[in-house]
Structure formats: C-alpha cells, structure tokens
Design an enzyme around this catalytic site. Structure first.
Site, short mmCIF file in Angstrom:
data_model
loop_
_atom_site.label_atom_id
_atom_site.label_comp_id
_atom_site.label_asym_id
_atom_site.label_seq_id
_atom_site.Cartn_x
_atom_site.Cartn_y
_atom_site.Cartn_z
N VAL A 93 0.74 -1.33 0.02
CA VAL A 93 -0.03 0.04 -0.01
C VAL A 93 1.07 1.32 -0.08
O VAL A 93 0.37 2.33 -0.41
CB VAL A 93 -1.03 -0.10 1.20
CG1 VAL A 93 -1.95 -1.34 1.02
CG2 VAL A 93 -0.25 -0.01 2.59
N HIS A 177 -18.76 -2.04 15.01
CA HIS A 177 -19.57 -3.11 14.77
C HIS A 177 -20.87 -3.26 15.76
O HIS A 177 -21.63 -4.12 15.48
CB HIS A 177 -18.64 -4.48 14.93
CG HIS A 177 -18.12 -4.97 16.28
ND1 HIS A 177 -16.96 -4.53 16.68
CD2 HIS A 177 -18.74 -5.68 17.20
CE1 HIS A 177 -16.71 -4.74 17.96
NE2 HIS A 177 -17.69 -5.81 18.06
N LYS A 181 -25.10 -5.18 15.80
CA LYS A 181 -25.84 -6.16 16.55
C LYS A 181 -27.27 -6.05 16.49
O LYS A 181 -27.77 -4.92 16.45
CB LYS A 181 -25.18 -6.00 17.91
CG LYS A 181 -23.96 -6.51 18.10
CD LYS A 181 -23.38 -6.18 19.35
CE LYS A 181 -22.01 -6.70 19.67
NZ LYS A 181 -21.62 -8.09 19.45
N ASP A 234 -10.34 2.54 23.46
CA ASP A 234 -10.86 1.26 22.86
C ASP A 234 -12.24 0.93 23.04
O ASP A 234 -12.93 0.52 21.76
CB ASP A 234 -10.01 0.12 23.31
CG ASP A 234 -9.86 -0.98 22.37
OD1 ASP A 234 -9.90 -1.18 21.10
OD2 ASP A 234 -10.15 -2.43 22.77
N HIS A 239 -17.51 2.06 21.40
CA HIS A 239 -18.65 1.52 21.52
C HIS A 239 -19.58 1.93 22.53
O HIS A 239 -20.87 2.01 22.04
CB HIS A 239 -18.39 -0.14 21.90
CG HIS A 239 -17.36 -0.70 20.89
ND1 HIS A 239 -17.56 -0.75 19.57
CD2 HIS A 239 -16.19 -1.73 21.03
CE1 HIS A 239 -16.58 -1.31 19.05
NE2 HIS A 239 -15.84 -1.90 19.87
N LYS A 339 -11.78 -5.52 31.11
CA LYS A 339 -11.08 -6.89 30.55
C LYS A 339 -10.81 -7.65 31.91
O LYS A 339 -10.61 -7.14 33.02
CB LYS A 339 -9.82 -6.54 29.93
CG LYS A 339 -9.92 -5.92 28.63
CD LYS A 339 -8.86 -5.95 27.55
CE LYS A 339 -8.97 -4.90 26.40
NZ LYS A 339 -10.17 -5.30 25.66
N LYS A 344 -18.32 -12.74 29.96
CA LYS A 344 -18.39 -11.87 28.95
C LYS A 344 -20.01 -11.51 28.46
O LYS A 344 -20.89 -12.48 28.58
CB LYS A 344 -18.07 -12.54 27.46
CG LYS A 344 -18.10 -11.66 26.39
CD LYS A 344 -17.42 -12.66 25.15
CE LYS A 344 -17.94 -11.92 23.71
NZ LYS A 344 -17.35 -12.53 22.54
#
EC number: 1.1.1.49
Length: 491
Positions: A93, A177, A181, A234, A239, A339, A344
């Site tokens: 690239v 993303h 959902k 992050d 999100h 984390k 989860k």
C-alpha cells in the site's frame, strides 16, 4: 436462493487480506451472506496484500480461515460458489504506482468498488492516495474503515483529512460493529414503535441508565496496540458512547442515515464535560492484577508478555455521564467496561422511577424499580422486571418480582442471528449509511473523551488494581453507591 433486490454488483476489495480481522470476521461473514443468498451472483471478492500469492493460494488461505473460525461445517456447494468469486492482488500500500495493478483487475464500469481497510489506521492515508492516484476513487466507489480512528481528536482529524482528500463523506463508511448487532438495531424499534416507551422515555419516568460491556479475556497478545489505547479509547469512545446515543437520542424525523446521525450528534454535544475539577468524582479507572479467568490462573496486566512494568494504562473504566438537555437533565448514565471481568456480557439496563405513592406497604415497604434490560450478548433479548400479585386467598396483596422476557432465539425461532459484520458488509453493498458513523460523530466523541484522558494525565493518579475475575475496583461500586444506586447483578 433468491437474491434481495437491494444487492448490488460489487468488487469487494479487502486490504489486509491475511490479517486477523479479515480471517476472523470478514470471511466467515461473507460465507454466511453467501449462504443466505444475499450476495449478487456477479459480486467478486479481491484480497490485497504483500504476500506473493495467486488466486489459488489466496483461495487456500480463505478456506483455512473458514475452517478455523467458523463453528459450522463448510457446505461444499456454497464453497464452490464463494471460492469462484475470489481473486488476489499483490500490492504494497505504500507503493502508489502499484495500485495500477489493482485498477487493471477492477470493473468500475459494471461493479461498485468497495475498499475495506482491514489494516491499521496509520495506513489509511497511503491507501487513499494510491486509490486516488490510480483514479479508483470516483463515485460510487466506497471505503470502509474500522473505528477507533486515531487516539485523540487531533489524530482522528488527521486520518479523516487524509481520507477526505480523495473520498467524499457520502463514500465513507466508518464501522462500529456494535451498531450492527441485532439488539442494538432493535433499540430504534423498541423506542419509537411502541407508545409504552415513546411516552415514557425521559427524566419524568426514568431514574437512571446503566450500560455495561464486560470482557472475560485479557489483551490477547495485543500489548503494543492496547497500551497506547487503553479501555477508554478502545471501548468507551468506540462502542459505549454509540450505545448511549441510541438510548438517549430524540426521535429522528425519519430513518434516513443523516436523520439518525443528526440526533446522535446532538446527544454527544450535550454530554457534560468531565475535566480535572471532577474527574475523580465522575470516573474510576482500574488495571487487572493476577487472578482466575475461566477456571485458570491468569497473569496481571503488567505481567503480560511484552508488558511495560510501569504502565498506567487502564483496563477498566466506570463513568457517571450527565446529559445536559431537557430530556435527560437529572438522569445519570453509568458506563462500565473492563477486561478480565467474571463473564463476557453486554447489556443496557433502564431503571424507571417508583410510584410517588406506595399502596402496598404491607407487602413491600420500598417498592423496587421496574427495569428494562436489553441484553446485547450473550442470549440476545429484552426483559422487563415488574411486580405481580402472588396468587392465593390471602386478603393481602403479596407482591413478587417477575420478568416479561423476550429471547430472540426463542421468540423468533432462529438458531442463527446474523453477526454484526454480516449486516454491516451487506449495508455497504447496499449503499446505506445509517449504521455507520459520520465524521462529526467521531470528532464530538473524541472531544469529550480527550478531556477525560487529559485530566487523568494531569492528575497523575494510577489506576486502581482489581483482581482478574472480579467486577473491577471497589471504587466503581463506591461511585454509584454515593448516588444511592447499585450496579445490576448478572445472573
């Protein structure tokens, strides 16, 4: 199987074809779209990378990725159809002249080119320049980019400026993303198609809102990336703020991309600033130490492979967010993500105010709040906690908490809920931007987040330790308890 009318003929070009994102997410999602009959028969998939591969070698790599990362056995008939779409372009690239090779493979006259940047954001400028110099950037060509973009407002603007030099905003699809959902998509229907919620979704009826995104895993060998980003950049910027916007936005005038995104931007602009004057009161950040996860002993963050032993990067964040507008004044939103937590799970819990008059004091001195729980993962669904009378001949009204539960898999009799990437890939092929993030959304989110990260840096307060396998630092419980509330307990 019939192809939907909205499926367009595309050349899907995947930059970073042998990378983790392509192998784990994009290729399995394309298989599922093939299975569902959603790919136009003439659509092609072209991998791009520096590897010295031809079509056959790339086809073998794709097959191995599907066998590794899909939970189902590959259907050979589907594989024959999917593999016939594949091709590969050897390309660095950073070599602008080499993009002419890609141009020779594309069919811009009969196919829409979708360039998926499954590579680090530091490469986006070079890719866009190469596409532009080779005249591969003209409409209706599109580019798809993964958030988070950059690590601050300034770096995000730099990346977006580089992309914007060659592509207009209507050509740019920024992926979060979580917006793909099924349960996040359902928020629009839940909120705006049901008068029960349309008329009871503001500070008159809602007491507070909790948004939790918990991860059981650690950094999974991504020390180099994660230590620069941290959980705030992050996950919160990326999100949780998008989920907050979907919960807090006012009704859009219609369901077009810009109408929805206009309302989300209004929410982001209304977020009360957190800075050095209130950062300790409004935020808690933590860092996991050694403990147990999934029944195994796991190292602490500073003991992970490649770790900088003096790192102050947070792996857990809890924040009280206040929205200064007429709809939400006085209603706190509590966000937490981390984390190495016990499980989860991702969920939104909306707590409704209790009645001003309690008629049932004999049974329940302090009535518990009704709460709406939106489970994003796992076991996607929605439930409402209400009080019901226990059946019986007793003259008293004995009350009991019960749930009205809508499980997606049971209610809709579906064993397979489309993965977020399946939907988002399909939307890029349809040319629909409603589930993608506009530039001003990204920048408003960064403005708010930068104020917090800058305050942390000036405050020089180390993250609070918490043992792996627990729900974060004790301070996160203290933060919400000060307000007379508590985090939702996971069952």
């Amino acid at each position: 199987m019939a192809v939907t009318q909205t499926a367009q003929v595309c050349d899907l070009v995947i930059f970073g074809a042998k990378g983790d994102l392509a192998r784990r997410k994009l290729l399995p999602s394309l298989y599922q779209l093939e299975k569902a009959g959603q790919l136009n028969p003439d659509t092609r998939i072209i991998g791009v990378g520096r590897a010295d591969w031809d079509k056959a070698a790339y086809t073998k790599v794709v097959r191995e990725a599907l066998e590794t990362f899909m939970k189902e056995t590959i259907d050979e008939g589907l594989w024959d159809t999917l593999s016939a779409r594949l091709d590969f372009c050897n390309l660095d690239v950073n070599d602008t002249a080499a993009f002419s090779r890609l141009g020779a493979m594309l069919d811009q006259k009969n196919r829409i080119t979708i360039n998926y940047f499954a590579m680090p954001p530091s490469t986006f400028g070079a890719i866009c320049k190469g596409l532009g110099e080779a005249k591969l950037n003209a409409k209706p060509a599109r580019v798809v980019m993964e958030k988070p973009l950059g690590t601050s407002l300034a770096t995000s603007q730099e990346i977006n400026d580089q992309v914007g030099e060659y592509f207009e905003e209507c050509q740019v699809y920024r992926i979060d993303h979580y917006l793909g959902k099924e349960t996040v998509l359902n928020l629009l229907a839940l909120r705006f198609a049901n008068s029960l919620f349309v008329n009871n979704w503001d500070n008159r009826t809602i007491d507070h809102v909790e948004i939790t995104v918990a991860e059981e895993v650690g950094i999974e060998g991504r020390w180099g990336y994660f230590d620069k980003a941290g959980q705030m950049r992050d996950m919160i910027q990326n999100h949780l703020l998008q989920i907050l916007c979907m919960i807090a936005m006012s009704p859009p005038s219609d369901l077009s991309a810009d109408s929805i995104r206009d309302e989300k931007v209004k929410v982001l602009k209304s977020l009360r600033r957190i800075d050095r004057s209130n950062v300790r009161e409004k935020t808690v950040r933590g860092q996991y130490t050694a403990g147990f996860a999934q029944g195994k002993k796991v190292p602490g963050y500073l003991e992970e492979e490649g770790a900088n032993k003096s790192s102050n990067t947070e792996t857990f964040v809890a924040i009280r967010v206040d929205i200064d507008n007429w709809r939400w004044a006085g209603v706190p939103f509590y966000l937490r993500t981390g984390k190495r937590l016990p499980t989860k799970c991702s969920e939104v819990v909306v707590y409704f105010k209790t009645p001003e008059l309690n008629l049932f004091k004999e049974s329940w001195q302090d009535l518990p709040q009704n709460k709406l729980t939106i489970r994003l993962q796992p076991d996607e669904g929605v439930d409402i906690q209400v009080l019901n009378k226990v059946p019986g001949l007793d003259h008293k009204h004995n009350l009991q908490i019960t749930k009205l539960d809508l499980s997606y898999s049971e209610t809709f009799n579906q064993t397979h809920l489309a993965d977020a990437y399946e939907r988002l890939l399909l939307e890029t092929m349809r040319g629909i931007q409603a589930l993608f993030v506009r530039r001003d959304e990204v920048e408003e989110a960064w403005k708010w987040v930068d104020s917090i990260t800058e305050a942390w840096a000036m405050d020089n307060d180390a993250p609070k330790p918490y043992q792996a396998g627990t729900w974060g630092p004790v301070a996160s419980v203290a933060m919400i308890t000060r307000d007379g509330r508590s985090w939702n307990e996971f069952e």
